[in-house]
Design a protein around this motif. Structure first.
Motif, PDB file in Angstrom:
ATOM      1  N   ASP A   1      35.295  32.030  30.316  1.00  0.00           N
ATOM      2  CA  ASP A   1      36.520  31.185  30.757  1.00  0.00           C
ATOM      3  C   ASP A   1      36.031  30.282  32.042  1.00  0.00           C
ATOM      4  O   ASP A   1      36.417  30.790  33.084  1.00  0.00           O
ATOM      5  N   ASN A   2      35.333  29.190  31.819  1.00  0.00           N
ATOM      6  CA  ASN A   2      34.962  28.522  32.837  1.00  0.00           C
ATOM      7  C   ASN A   2      34.994  26.990  32.332  1.00  0.00           C
ATOM      8  O   ASN A   2      34.160  26.494  31.354  1.00  0.00           O
ATOM      9  N   GLU A   3      35.939  26.021  32.847  1.00  0.00           N
ATOM     10  CA  GLU A   3      36.166  24.819  32.304  1.00  0.00           C
ATOM     11  C   GLU A   3      34.955  24.009  32.265  1.00  0.00           C
ATOM     12  O   GLU A   3      35.098  22.962  31.601  1.00  0.00           O
ATOM     13  N   ARG A   4      33.998  24.244  33.007  1.00  0.00           N
ATOM     14  CA  ARG A   4      32.668  23.181  32.926  1.00  0.00           C
ATOM     15  C   ARG A   4      31.467  23.733  32.265  1.00  0.00           C
ATOM     16  O   ARG A   4      30.369  23.201  32.211  1.00  0.00           O
ATOM     17  N   GLY A   5      31.578  25.009  31.637  1.00  0.00           N
ATOM     18  CA  GLY A   5      30.592  25.670  31.098  1.00  0.00           C
ATOM     19  C   GLY A   5      29.630  26.620  32.104  1.00  0.00           C
ATOM     20  O   GLY A   5      29.908  26.552  33.331  1.00  0.00           O
ATOM     21  N   VAL A   6      28.478  26.993  31.288  1.00  0.00           N
ATOM     22  CA  VAL A   6      27.539  27.635  31.954  1.00  0.00           C
ATOM     23  C   VAL A   6      26.358  26.861  32.526  1.00  0.00           C
ATOM     24  O   VAL A   6      25.892  25.946  31.788  1.00  0.00           O
ATOM     25  N   ALA A   7      26.045  26.915  33.864  1.00  0.00           N
ATOM     26  CA  ALA A   7      25.083  25.936  34.383  1.00  0.00           C
ATOM     27  C   ALA A   7      24.094  26.905  35.261  1.00  0.00           C
ATOM     28  O   ALA A   7      22.978  26.106  35.762  1.00  0.00           O
ATOM     29  N   SER A   8      24.273  28.259  35.610  1.00  0.00           N
ATOM     30  CA  SER A   8      23.586  28.758  36.412  1.00  0.00           C
ATOM     31  C   SER A   8      22.114  29.116  35.754  1.00  0.00           C
ATOM     32  O   SER A   8      21.895  29.309  34.787  1.00  0.00           O
ATOM     33  N   SER A   9      21.147  28.829  36.844  1.00  0.00           N
ATOM     34  CA  SER A   9      19.679  28.806  36.438  1.00  0.00           C
ATOM     35  C   SER A   9      19.023  30.383  36.445  1.00  0.00           C
ATOM     36  O   SER A   9      19.663  31.101  37.147  1.00  0.00           O
TER      37      SER A   9
ATOM     38  N   HIS B   1      36.372  32.956  35.266  1.00  0.00           N
ATOM     39  CA  HIS B   1      37.782  33.654  35.450  1.00  0.00           C
ATOM     40  C   HIS B   1      37.960  35.064  34.493  1.00  0.00           C
ATOM     41  O   HIS B   1      38.981  35.739  35.069  1.00  0.00           O
ATOM     42  N   GLY B   2      37.090  35.619  33.711  1.00  0.00           N
ATOM     43  CA  GLY B   2      37.164  36.869  33.246  1.00  0.00           C
ATOM     44  C   GLY B   2      35.947  37.760  34.001  1.00  0.00           C
ATOM     45  O   GLY B   2      35.687  37.444  35.056  1.00  0.00           O
ATOM     46  N   PRO B   3      35.671  38.878  33.070  1.00  0.00           N
ATOM     47  CA  PRO B   3      34.953  39.934  33.866  1.00  0.00           C
ATOM     48  C   PRO B   3      33.498  39.227  34.159  1.00  0.00           C
ATOM     49  O   PRO B   3      32.832  38.724  33.058  1.00  0.00           O
TER      50      PRO B   3
ATOM     51  N   ALA C   1      25.353  44.652  36.701  1.00  0.00           N
ATOM     52  CA  ALA C   1      26.166  44.624  37.841  1.00  0.00           C
ATOM     53  C   ALA C   1      27.361  44.053  37.768  1.00  0.00           C
ATOM     54  O   ALA C   1      27.432  42.681  37.603  1.00  0.00           O
ATOM     55  N   ASP C   2      28.359  44.724  37.348  1.00  0.00           N
ATOM     56  CA  ASP C   2      29.833  44.080  37.267  1.00  0.00           C
ATOM     57  C   ASP C   2      30.264  43.364  38.691  1.00  0.00           C
ATOM     58  O   ASP C   2      30.298  43.851  39.676  1.00  0.00           O
ATOM     59  N   ARG C   3      30.871  42.253  38.477  1.00  0.00           N
ATOM     60  CA  ARG C   3      31.171  41.322  39.669  1.00  0.00           C
ATOM     61  C   ARG C   3      33.035  41.274  39.646  1.00  0.00           C
ATOM     62  O   ARG C   3      33.395  40.593  40.704  1.00  0.00           O
ATOM     63  N   GLY C   4      33.686  41.932  38.516  1.00  0.00           N
ATOM     64  CA  GLY C   4      34.964  41.728  38.625  1.00  0.00           C
ATOM     65  C   GLY C   4      35.503  40.404  38.180  1.00  0.00           C
ATOM     66  O   GLY C   4      34.667  39.519  37.860  1.00  0.00           O
ATOM     67  N   THR C   5      36.449  39.894  38.262  1.00  0.00           N
ATOM     68  CA  THR C   5      37.350  38.698  37.816  1.00  0.00           C
ATOM     69  C   THR C   5      36.709  37.491  39.029  1.00  0.00           C
ATOM     70  O   THR C   5      37.387  37.849  40.418  1.00  0.00           O
ATOM     71  N   ARG C   6      36.351  36.442  38.691  1.00  0.00           N
ATOM     72  CA  ARG C   6      35.937  35.722  39.866  1.00  0.00           C
ATOM     73  C   ARG C   6      36.376  34.004  39.682  1.00  0.00           C
ATOM     74  O   ARG C   6      36.965  33.919  38.563  1.00  0.00           O
ATOM     75  N   VAL C   7      36.068  33.505  40.831  1.00  0.00           N
ATOM     76  CA  VAL C   7      36.470  31.938  40.753  1.00  0.00           C
ATOM     77  C   VAL C   7      35.330  31.499  39.838  1.00  0.00           C
ATOM     78  O   VAL C   7      34.152  31.682  40.161  1.00  0.00           O
TER      79      VAL C   7
ATOM     80  N   PRO D   1      41.571  22.973  23.248  1.00  0.00           N
ATOM     81  CA  PRO D   1      42.179  22.373  24.459  1.00  0.00           C
ATOM     82  C   PRO D   1      41.679  22.534  25.886  1.00  0.00           C
ATOM     83  O   PRO D   1      40.848  23.530  25.941  1.00  0.00           O
ATOM     84  N   LYS D   2      41.593  21.538  26.718  1.00  0.00           N
ATOM     85  CA  LYS D   2      41.199  21.776  27.900  1.00  0.00           C
ATOM     86  C   LYS D   2      42.133  22.553  28.855  1.00  0.00           C
ATOM     87  O   LYS D   2      43.345  22.552  28.612  1.00  0.00           O
ATOM     88  N   THR D   3      41.581  23.278  29.783  1.00  0.00           N
ATOM     89  CA  THR D   3      42.258  24.228  30.527  1.00  0.00           C
ATOM     90  C   THR D   3      41.869  23.820  32.175  1.00  0.00           C
ATOM     91  O   THR D   3      40.795  23.127  32.385  1.00  0.00           O
ATOM     92  N   GLY D   4      42.576  24.045  33.091  1.00  0.00           N
ATOM     93  CA  GLY D   4      42.219  24.046  34.578  1.00  0.00           C
ATOM     94  C   GLY D   4      42.383  22.815  34.635  1.00  0.00           C
ATOM     95  O   GLY D   4      43.236  21.708  34.273  1.00  0.00           O
TER      96      GLY D   4
END
Length: 506
Positions: free
Chosen positions: A193-201, A216-218, A235-241, A456-459
């Motif tokens: 749940d990330n309005e711009r998608g995954v970009a982490s290298s 926004h999720g786990p 390693a779980d990091r909880g719900t994040r920004v 539908p777009k979010t955020g």
């Protein structure tokens, strides 16, 4: 298509042997040289060898995570002179190049839902495309120009190349392009749940790849075994920004440590076990720039952004320096300083030659003293950087910083307390820019998601959903061609736009 120009080879042994001869000559002239002077000569010899050792590989995002390397790069070039070659990249991608020996690797994606994920190999010397391997996405991601499109940068080692896509698929391939294994991370752990998608290298050690997913999720950081693609730990990091920064590996106290600067905290994990070592919280805006590791120091970048951090003072202080520490073998940290005005946007801060460089979203370059955090200067350089800066040490010992701007211009600076510009070089001319713009527009139209299938777009994206694409391009300066990433290896500067790869060398 490959456009090829003739380059010039360099012999780097001359620099090393020159330093060696000078040291030996001094010792010969002073047979009773003191131990202190002998030590100075040995150090000078070692520095000379280090400076003259040209890096052959660029193995991941920002090389080894520092953005620093040794190379004899040119300081002057133009669309007519100094571009050794340029090659077309099928599809569209936002990842940086990586280099292993004679191969350059980049990624891209195609299809309305980026269902065709692609890894491409090019010959470093000529730009010839050697192969393209296709990966069928296991999770659909809209091919929308404000989404991440093949943004994660690969890792590479002696065994091959490791890719990661917005679909969540991590894949290992041989240097011949044969798939060894694929691990569907998002399919395994749930939609993002990330309005711009995954970009982490990706980041890597000898044994593991590291994938960071904050949303926004786990949220989580996982380690994947390089040899078989199995999950080594999670390693779980909880719900994040939602964040898009990349993990980086630090070597400290005889162990590998994974550092994540993301979602308002900086965290350290044991790379072998995933155990949490420490967390520094209270930051603001470290959602896009990644951490930069140089020795035992971690440099954090932060930015104000729509729907996220808005306090400029708090954000500036979050552009900080963290020193790795150890107490009885237990890893820890201390915050050395926080900047007063500096601000990063897409690019990661560069710590080099005693200074730390940050570039904000309107193209203001901040130079900070690496030891104290005091600002040395701030200067508008004309355009923001989506590619992170690179610090270069030449074989003659000269040090230079290369800022490749989003619009294809490169600003070269000499490190110092004042703004000392060596050159400003253009990568492509107006005709090439127009051609690239047309090609990108054609690619977007060919890969448009049918209206009845668009989610539908979010955020923040919900605000922009009804705006014409042309207006959004103007608002966010998304006009192609855009430089997304760079790499440096074998005296070559590689520059990647959405659909092209350029090689600059003498």
């Amino acid at each position: 298509m490959v456009k090829l120009r003739k380059g010039t080879a360099h012999v780097h042994e001359a620099g090393r042997h020159g330093v060696e001869r000078q040291c030996r000559a001094l010792v010969a002239l002073h047979p009773r040289v003191s131990p202190a002077l002998r030590l100075i000569l040995i150090v000078a010899f070692a520095i000379g060898i280090a400076a003259s050792t040209i890096a052959e590989d660029w193995t991941g995002f920002r090389g080894d995570g520092s953005g620093i390397t040794a190379a004899d790069l040119p300081t002057q070039w133009s669309p007519e002179e100094g571009i050794a070659w340029q090659s077309d990249i099928p599809g569209y991608g936002q990842s940086s190049p990586v280099v292993w020996k004679t191969h350059v690797y980049v990624t891209s994606s195609e299809g309305p839902f980026q269902q065709d994920c692609q890894v491409h190999a090019f010959e470093l010397q000529t730009g010839k495309k050697l192969w393209t391997s296709h990966i069928e996405a296991t999770t659909k991601v809209e091919n929308y120009f404000r989404n991440s499109r093949a943004a994660p940068t690969c890792c590479v080692d002696a065994n091959g190349v490791y890719s990661f896509f917005a679909s969540g698929d991590v894949t290992a391939m041989s240097h011949d392009g044969l798939t060894r294994w694929t691990t569907p991370v998002i399919k395994t752990y749930g939609e993002v749940d990330n309005e711009r998608g995954v970009a982490s290298s990706l980041a890597q050690t000898d044994d593991h790849l590291f994938v960071l997913v904050d949303h926004h999720g786990p949220s989580y950081l996982i380690a994947i075994n390089k040899h078989d693609g199995e999950i080594a730990w999670k390693a779980d990091r909880g719900t994040r920004v939602p964040s898009w920064s990349s993990p980086v590996v630090a070597k400290f106290g005889g162990r590998d440590i994974v550092i994540t600067s993301s979602a308002d905290t900086v965290d350290a994990y044991d790379a072998a076990t995933g155990d949490s070592l420490w967390q520094h919280d209270g930051l603001q805006g470290n959602h896009i720039p990644s951490a930069s590791v140089v020795g035992d120091e971690v440099f954090v970048g932060s930015t104000t952004m729509y729907g996220g951090a808005t306090d400029e003072e708090a954000t500036a202080g979050s552009n900080c320096c963290i020193k790795l520490t150890s107490d009885g073998g237990n890893p820890g940290y201390e915050v050395r300083w926080g900047a007063q005005r500096a601000n990063s946007y897409y690019s990661t801060p560069l710590a080099f030659a005693g200074y730390v460089y940050y570039v904000n979203k309107i193209g203001v370059l901040y130079c900070i003293d690496q030891a104290t955090g005091e600002q040395r200067f701030a200067r508008r350089i004309g355009n923001p950087c989506w590619a992170s800066a690179v610090g270069i040490t030449r074989t003659d010992g000269e040090q230079l910083v290369y800022f490749v701007l989003k619009n294809g211009f490169t600003i070269i600076l000499r490190p110092g307390n004042e703004y000392d510009q060596v050159a400003r070089n253009q990568l492509y001319d107006t005709r090439a820019m127009m051609d690239a713009r047309e090609a990108a527009e054609k690619q977007r139209k060919a890969n448009a998601v049918p209206a009845d299938q668009a989610s539908p777009k979010t955020g923040p994206e919900k605000v922009f959903a009804g705006m014409p694409e042309s207006q959004l391009h103007q608002m966010f300066s998304y006009g192609d061609p855009m430089v997304y990433g760079v790499a440096v290896a074998n005296d070559r500067l590689l520059v990647r736009t959405g659909q092209h790869l350029f090689c600059v060398c003498e």
